[in-house]
Design an enzyme around this catalytic site. Structure first.
Site, PDB file in Angstrom:
ATOM      1  N   ASP A  24      -7.866  -8.170   6.714  1.00  0.00           N
ATOM      2  CA  ASP A  24      -8.905  -7.961   7.727  1.00  0.00           C
ATOM      3  C   ASP A  24      -9.337  -6.513   7.838  1.00  0.00           C
ATOM      4  O   ASP A  24      -8.665  -5.600   7.342  1.00  0.00           O
ATOM      5  CB  ASP A  24      -8.371  -8.377   9.103  1.00  0.00           C
TER       6      ASP A  24
ATOM      7  N   LYS B 116      -1.399  -1.820  -4.420  1.00  0.00           N
ATOM      8  CA  LYS B 116      -2.223  -0.612  -4.601  1.00  0.00           C
ATOM      9  C   LYS B 116      -1.289   0.544  -4.900  1.00  0.00           C
ATOM     10  O   LYS B 116      -0.963   1.342  -4.000  1.00  0.00           O
ATOM     11  CB  LYS B 116      -2.940  -0.290  -3.282  1.00  0.00           C
TER      12      LYS B 116
ATOM     13  N   ASP C   1       0.867  -1.175   0.000  1.00  0.00           N
ATOM     14  CA  ASP C   1       0.000   0.000   0.000  1.00  0.00           C
ATOM     15  C   ASP C   1       0.909   1.232   0.000  1.00  0.00           C
ATOM     16  O   ASP C   1       1.457   1.597  -1.047  1.00  0.00           O
ATOM     17  CB  ASP C   1      -0.876  -0.134   1.258  1.00  0.00           C
TER      18      ASP C   1
END
Ligand code: XMP
Length: 189
Positions: A158, A130, A102
């Site tokens: 999660d 991402k 990320d």
């Protein structure tokens, strides 16, 4: 589909094909070498388990846990809570496996820690990438999918400790992300 999931981004079949593809690349690149797969807990446990079972060459498996201060959906300051033993890393090639790349902070930090611990080389393998959210100059050597900038759960990922056991990757409903507590039931298979 679970009632908290707005839409499925990656199905079980798509995931399985991508994991096989990446496992073939890793096998080709690491064959004949001593290497250790370091799985970053907890998110990458599902991906790691599927990935290593598609890699038919000798490997060692170790785990690391990174904690970032600051809750929620972004990563803050890092520290390790668990690292592989020195003999699992020193003078060995390391394949660092994580669920999602990320901002890049987790893997950038982990890579430096492993190099400091004496790894001969550190390559990285991520289930999801991402790129839109990158803050560090970090690119994975292997990745299964590039995803858009939405918060995703399932296949190890999660939100507030839930949804890791979903076999697909999905986007959460905005109402759940905004603080409603996760519902515990599946509506349909
Ligand atoms: P960084 O920013 O360090 O991110 O590259 C890695 C960690 O951030 C978390 N993360 C997510 N977790 N769905 C999740 O369940 C997401 O969409 C998401 N984006 C970032 C995750 O813990 C990962 O290891």
């Amino acid at each position: 589909m679970h009632r908290d999931i707005e839409r499925i981004l990656l199905s079980e079949e798509e995931i399985s094909r991508a994991v096989e593809r990446v496992a073939r690349q890793v096998t080709r690149d690491f064959v004949g070498q001593e290497f250790t797969v370091v799985s970053v807990l907890k998110g990458s446990c599902v991906f790691t388990a599927d990935l290593i079972r598609q890699i038919p060459i000798p490997l060692a498996l170790a785990f690391a846990e990174v904690q970032s201060y600051g809750a929620g959906t972004t990563s803050g300051t890092m520290r390790t809570r668990l690292m592989p033993r020195d003999e699992e890393i020193q003078d060995r090639r390391v394949l660092l496996v994580d669920d999602i790349l990320d901002s890049g902070r987790t893997l950038d930090f982990m890579k430096s820690e492993l190099v400091a611990q004496g790894a001969k080389s550190v390559s990285s393998c991520v289930f999801l990438d991402k790129p839109a959210r990158r803050l560090e100059r970090f690119e994975a050597d292997y990745r299964c999918f590039e995803v858009e900038d939405v918060f995703v759960v399932g296949y190890g990922l999660d939100f507030a400790g839930h949804y890791r056991n979903l076999p697909y990757v999905g986007a959460l409903r905005p109402s759940v992300l905004e603080g409603a507590s996760p519902s515990m039931g599946e509506v349909s298979p």
